[in-house]
Design a protein around this motif. Sequence first.
Motif, short mmCIF file in Angstrom:
data_model
loop_
_atom_site.label_atom_id
_atom_site.label_comp_id
_atom_site.label_asym_id
_atom_site.label_seq_id
_atom_site.Cartn_x
_atom_site.Cartn_y
_atom_site.Cartn_z
N ASP A 8 33.11 1.12 57.54
CA ASP A 8 34.34 1.87 57.78
C ASP A 8 35.45 0.99 58.34
OD1 ASP A 8 33.10 4.16 56.90
OD2 ASP A 8 32.58 4.87 58.91
N GLY A 9 35.13 -0.26 58.65
CA GLY A 9 36.14 -1.18 59.18
C GLY A 9 36.49 -0.96 60.63
N ILE A 10 35.59 -0.33 61.39
CA ILE A 10 35.88 -0.05 62.79
C ILE A 10 34.97 -0.78 63.77
CG2 ILE A 10 36.94 2.19 62.34
CD1 ILE A 10 34.29 3.50 63.16
N VAL A 11 34.11 -1.64 63.25
CA VAL A 11 33.24 -2.40 64.13
C VAL A 11 34.09 -3.32 64.99
CG1 VAL A 11 32.77 -4.32 62.57
CG2 VAL A 11 31.08 -3.70 64.25
N GLU A 12 33.70 -3.52 66.21
CA GLU A 12 34.42 -4.37 67.17
C GLU A 12 35.83 -3.84 67.44
OE1 GLU A 12 32.78 -6.84 68.70
OE2 GLU A 12 31.04 -6.65 67.42
N GLY A 13 36.07 -2.56 67.17
CA GLY A 13 37.38 -1.95 67.47
C GLY A 13 38.36 -2.08 66.32
N PRO A 14 39.56 -1.51 66.49
CA PRO A 14 40.58 -1.58 65.43
C PRO A 14 40.92 -3.03 65.11
CG PRO A 14 41.24 -0.08 67.19
CD PRO A 14 40.01 -0.79 67.66
N ASN A 15 41.24 -3.27 63.83
CA ASN A 15 41.57 -4.63 63.43
C ASN A 15 42.63 -4.60 62.34
OD1 ASN A 15 40.21 -4.86 60.68
ND2 ASN A 15 38.53 -4.12 61.97
N ASP A 16 43.19 -5.74 62.04
CA ASP A 16 44.24 -5.86 61.04
C ASP A 16 43.69 -6.32 59.68
OD1 ASP A 16 43.54 -8.43 61.60
OD2 ASP A 16 45.56 -9.13 62.07
N GLY A 17 42.44 -6.06 59.41
CA GLY A 17 41.83 -6.49 58.16
C GLY A 17 40.93 -7.69 58.32
N GLU A 18 41.04 -8.38 59.46
CA GLU A 18 40.16 -9.50 59.75
C GLU A 18 39.54 -9.28 61.12
OE1 GLU A 18 41.46 -13.49 59.29
OE2 GLU A 18 42.69 -13.00 57.55
N VAL A 19 38.25 -9.51 61.20
CA VAL A 19 37.56 -9.34 62.46
C VAL A 19 36.31 -10.21 62.45
CG1 VAL A 19 36.16 -7.37 61.73
CG2 VAL A 19 36.72 -7.61 64.13
N VAL A 20 35.95 -10.71 63.60
CA VAL A 20 34.71 -11.46 63.75
C VAL A 20 33.64 -10.45 64.14
CG1 VAL A 20 33.49 -13.22 65.07
CG2 VAL A 20 35.89 -13.57 64.41
N ILE A 21 32.56 -10.42 63.37
CA ILE A 21 31.47 -9.47 63.62
C ILE A 21 30.28 -10.23 64.15
CG2 ILE A 21 29.90 -7.81 62.57
CD1 ILE A 21 32.05 -7.30 60.45
N ASP A 22 29.82 -9.83 65.30
CA ASP A 22 28.60 -10.41 65.86
C ASP A 22 27.41 -9.65 65.27
OD1 ASP A 22 29.85 -12.28 67.55
OD2 ASP A 22 30.26 -10.71 69.03
N LEU A 23 26.59 -10.37 64.51
CA LEU A 23 25.42 -9.75 63.90
C LEU A 23 24.27 -9.68 64.90
CD1 LEU A 23 25.43 -11.58 60.46
CD2 LEU A 23 26.16 -9.24 60.93
#
Length: 139
Positions: free
Chosen positions: A27-42
Amino acid sequence: MRLLSVESPVEASKLKEFSSWVASVGDGIVEGPNDGEVVIDLPSDVVLYNNGNPLKTIVEKIYPSYMDLEELSNCLHDRVVLALTLDIVDEVNQFMIVLDQSQGRVYLSSDGISASDSASNGSADIHSVEFLNYLKCSD
């Protein structure tokens, strides 16, 4: 669906937490709102570290008892390797076939097009035996 088949409340809780995390990534909401780029901790338990042979790493993790003939049927039950393309599926299958120590079986077949099909608007010319054998489809 997997949550319904789990008997342990602890395991069900872990699966529910993981499925919520995957949904938030989708849904694009992991790690909070973002501008299309986000670093995801797996989560460390979903990361496979490459030991130099990625296929071997995947097979050993997903099918740990694959080489044990006594455990083979249990090893294959409820496990799957997901892949983006049929080419990758073929690569994984070929790798596992090379590892397989069980006795092989030969199944004979006869390729042909039914006479009733050859009379229906020339479909036998379009769908020749060679053409049909060339197709690669998933089951």
